[in-house]
Enzyme design. Structure first.
Site, short mmCIF file in Angstrom:
data_model
loop_
_atom_site.label_atom_id
_atom_site.label_comp_id
_atom_site.label_asym_id
_atom_site.label_seq_id
_atom_site.Cartn_x
_atom_site.Cartn_y
_atom_site.Cartn_z
N SER A 239 28.49 -29.49 3.97
CA SER A 239 28.95 -28.21 3.60
C SER A 239 30.48 -28.03 2.95
CB SER A 239 28.60 -27.27 4.72
OG SER A 239 29.56 -27.80 5.87
N HIS A 267 21.97 -26.84 4.80
CA HIS A 267 22.55 -26.51 3.37
C HIS A 267 21.64 -27.10 2.07
CE1 HIS A 267 26.14 -24.54 5.02
NE2 HIS A 267 26.07 -25.39 5.89
N LYS A 299 20.66 -19.65 6.51
CA LYS A 299 21.24 -19.87 5.13
C LYS A 299 20.18 -19.12 4.27
CE LYS A 299 24.14 -22.85 7.42
NZ LYS A 299 24.00 -23.03 8.86
#
Length: 449
Positions: A239, A267, A299
Site C-alpha cells: 500500500s 489492496h 477497500k
C-alpha cells in the site's frame, strides 16, 4: 519569497533547519521511552516518575506533540481527519467545497453504490444492526454464511471466515496459529497488523528485503532446520509503494522449505487480475498454492472487516479457537450484506476492474513522463509521488488541496525521511480528465516547491 524569521535564510533552508530540529527531538523522545523504570521492592509510590503514571507525559503523546508543534512552526495545517460531508469516492466534499479525491480505498466505486446500499438497508430491516455477541454464542445470520461461501468460491478454496476488523484478522490469525518454536519471515514492508500478530505469537521474526525472493531463499536455507513451523508473509499489493511480489517464485520457495505461505490481499483483491480476483488470478496460480489467503472488506468490497480463505481445517480451526473471532462480536449484518453485494457486483461487472487498471496505468505513465518519482509502483491502484522530504510532502499536499485535489502525505517517522511521499489511490470512477489535470497540477507544484 522567504517568510519572516531568521534573517538571510531562504524559506527552504529554514524549513530544513526546523525539520532537523524536529527529527532530533523525535529521536530523543524515542530514547527517553526506552529508559527503564526504577526497581526495588522498597520503592515508594511517591518516587515513581510522573511519566509513568500520566498520559500527557506518555512518550507516544510527546512525539505527537513534537510533530504537531513542528507543523505549526512551518505553517502547515494538519491534513488528517478531514471531515467528508458525503460519500468519499473519486470526488468528495470537504468544508463545503468539492475535491477530486485520491485519499480513499474505494477502488471500484462500490461504497455508495445504490445496489450495495440497498442490500445494507434490507439487512438492517431483517436482522437489525448487530448480532450482539460472538457468532459462536449468539448464532449466525444467513448473510454471514453467504458472504463466506462467496469469498471461498472467489478464491477456489474450501472455506472462508470473516472477522470484524481487517487489522485484527492478521493479528489473531498469526497470533493464534504460531508460537515460540516457530519462525515467521516477512517482506520488510508488510503491514503493521502482521508485525502485531507476530509479536502476539511470540515466534521468531526475520524480515527480508522487499520483494527479494532470493534473499528469502538464502534466509530459509540457514534458518529452516531450527524451527518447527515456518510462515512466509507477503502482500498482494504493497500500500505504500503500489508494487507486488513475483508470487510463483515465492510459492516455489515455500514448497522447497515446507513452509506455510500467507498473502495479505487487502489492496490486491478487486484490483489485480482480469476479473479482479487478485494476485492469484494475475499469475494464474492454484488456490492451494497459498496456505492462507487474507483480505479486507473495506477497500474494493465496500464494507469493513477482514477474511481468511483456505482449506477447511484452517478455517474451522480459526472459527472455534482464534481469540479475535471467538471472543469478538460477529460482523454486523448490514456490513456483511454490503460486502456480499459488492462482491457480486464486482463479479458481474468486471469492467470496473479494467477501468481501474486503465486509469492507474494512465496516472503512472503521465506522472513518469512529467518527472515525478513514482518508485516501484505498477500503476494498478496505488501510486506514490516520492518527494524526498517530509516538509516537502506536507507542503505539496497543502498546495494540491488548495487546487481542489485531496491526497494524503506520508511523512517521517511513518516512512524514512528520504522516502516521504504523497499516496494517490486511484478509483475506476476517476475520469481521464481528472487524472490528467491532477498529474499536471502535481508536476507544477513540485516544480514550484
Amino acid at each position: 519569497m522567504a517568510r519572516k524569521g531568521l534573517p538571510g535564510l531562504t524559506a527552504q533552508i529554514k524549513d530544513r533547519l526546523i525539520q532537523q530540529a524536529l527529527e532530533r527531538r523525535l529521536r530523543q523522545a524515542a530514547q527517553d521511552s526506552d529508559l527503564k523504570p526504577p526497581t526495588g521492592a522498597a520503592m515508594e509510590a511517591e518516587s515513581t516518575p510522573e511519566q509513568h503514571w500520566r498520559f500527557d507525559l506518555h512518550p507516544g503523546y510527546q512525539q505527537l506533540r513534537i510533530i504537531t508543534e513542528g507543523a505549526a512552526r512551518l505553517d502547515i495545517d494538519s491534513p488528517f481527519f478531514m471531515l467528508h460531508e458525503g460519500i468519499a469516492g473519486a470526488c468528495t466534499r470537504i468544508g463545503g467545497r468539492e475535491y477530486v479525491n485520491f485519499a480513499s480505498y474505494n477502488y471500484l466505486g462500490l461504497s455508495g453504490h445504490a445496489e450495495v446500499c440497498e442490500a445494507a438497508k434490507k439487512a438492517i430491516d431483517r436482522f437489525g444492526t448487530s448480532v450482539s455477541a460472538s457468532r459462536l454464542v449468539a448464532g449466525e445470520r444467513p448473510v454471514h454464511r453467504e458472504l463466506e461461501q462467496a469469498i471461498a468460491a472467489a478464491y477456489g478454496s474450501q472455506s472462508a471466515v470473516t472477522f470484524v476488523s481487517g487489522h485484527a484478522t492478521n493479528v489473531t490469525t498469526i497470533g493464534y496459529l504460531f508460537g515460540a518454536r516457530d519462525l515467521i519471515v516477512h517482506d520488510e514492508l508488510v503491514h503493521n497488523s502482521v508485525l502485531q500478530g507476530i509479536g502476539l505469537a511470540g515466534a521468531r521474526r526475520l524480515p527480508f528485503s522487499h520483494n527479494d525472493w532470493a534473499a528469502l531463499d538464502s534466509l530459509l536455507a540457514e534458518q529452516r532446520p531450527h524451527f518447527q513451523r515456518v510462515l512466509i508473509v507477503l502482500e498482494g499489493i504493497y500500500s505504500m509503494d503500489g508494487d507486488y511480489p513475483d508470487l510463483p517464485r515465492f510459492i516455489d520457495i515455500k514448497r522447497k522449505y515446507r513452509a506455510f505461505l500467507m498473502i495479505d490481499e487487502a489492496h490486491s483483491f478487486g484490483v489485480m487480475g482480469n476479473n479482479g480476483l487478485g494476485i492469484r488470478e494475475h499469475f494464474g496460480v492454484d488456490s492451494c498454492d497459498v496456505d492462507i489467503w487474507m483480505g479486507t472488506l473495506s477497500k474494493a468490497l465496500a464494507g469493513c472487516g477482514g477474511y481468511v480463505a483456505g482449506e477447511s481445517a484452517l478455517v474451522e480451526h480459526l472459527r472455534y479457537l482464534a481469540p479475535g473471532f471467538l471472543y469478538s462480536v460477529g460482523m454486523p449484518p448490514p456490513v456483511a450484506a454490503a460486502s456480499l453485494a459488492a462482491l457480486q457486483c464486482l463479479q458481474r461487472e468486471p469492467q470496473r476492474v479494467r477501468t481501474l487498471q486503465a486509469r492507474g496505468q494512465l496516472f503512472l505513465a503521465l506522472a513518469r513522463a512529467a518527472g515525478v518519482d513514482t518508485g516501484t509502483s505498477a500503476g494498478l491502484a496505488v501510486i506514490p509521488a516520492i518527494t524526498g522530504g517530509s516538509v516537502r510532502a506536507a507542503r505539496l499536499a497543502a498546495a494540491l488541496f488548495a487546487r481542489g485535489i485531496n491526497v494524503q502525505p506520508i511523512v517521517y517517522p511513518a516512512v524514512p525521511e528520504k522516502a516521504a511521499r504523497l499516496r494517490f489511490f486511484v478509483s475506476c470512477e476517476h475520469s481521464e480528465e481528472q487524472i490528467r489535470e491532477t498529474v499536471s497540477a502535481l508536476a507544477a507544484e513540485l516544480q514550484r516547491l
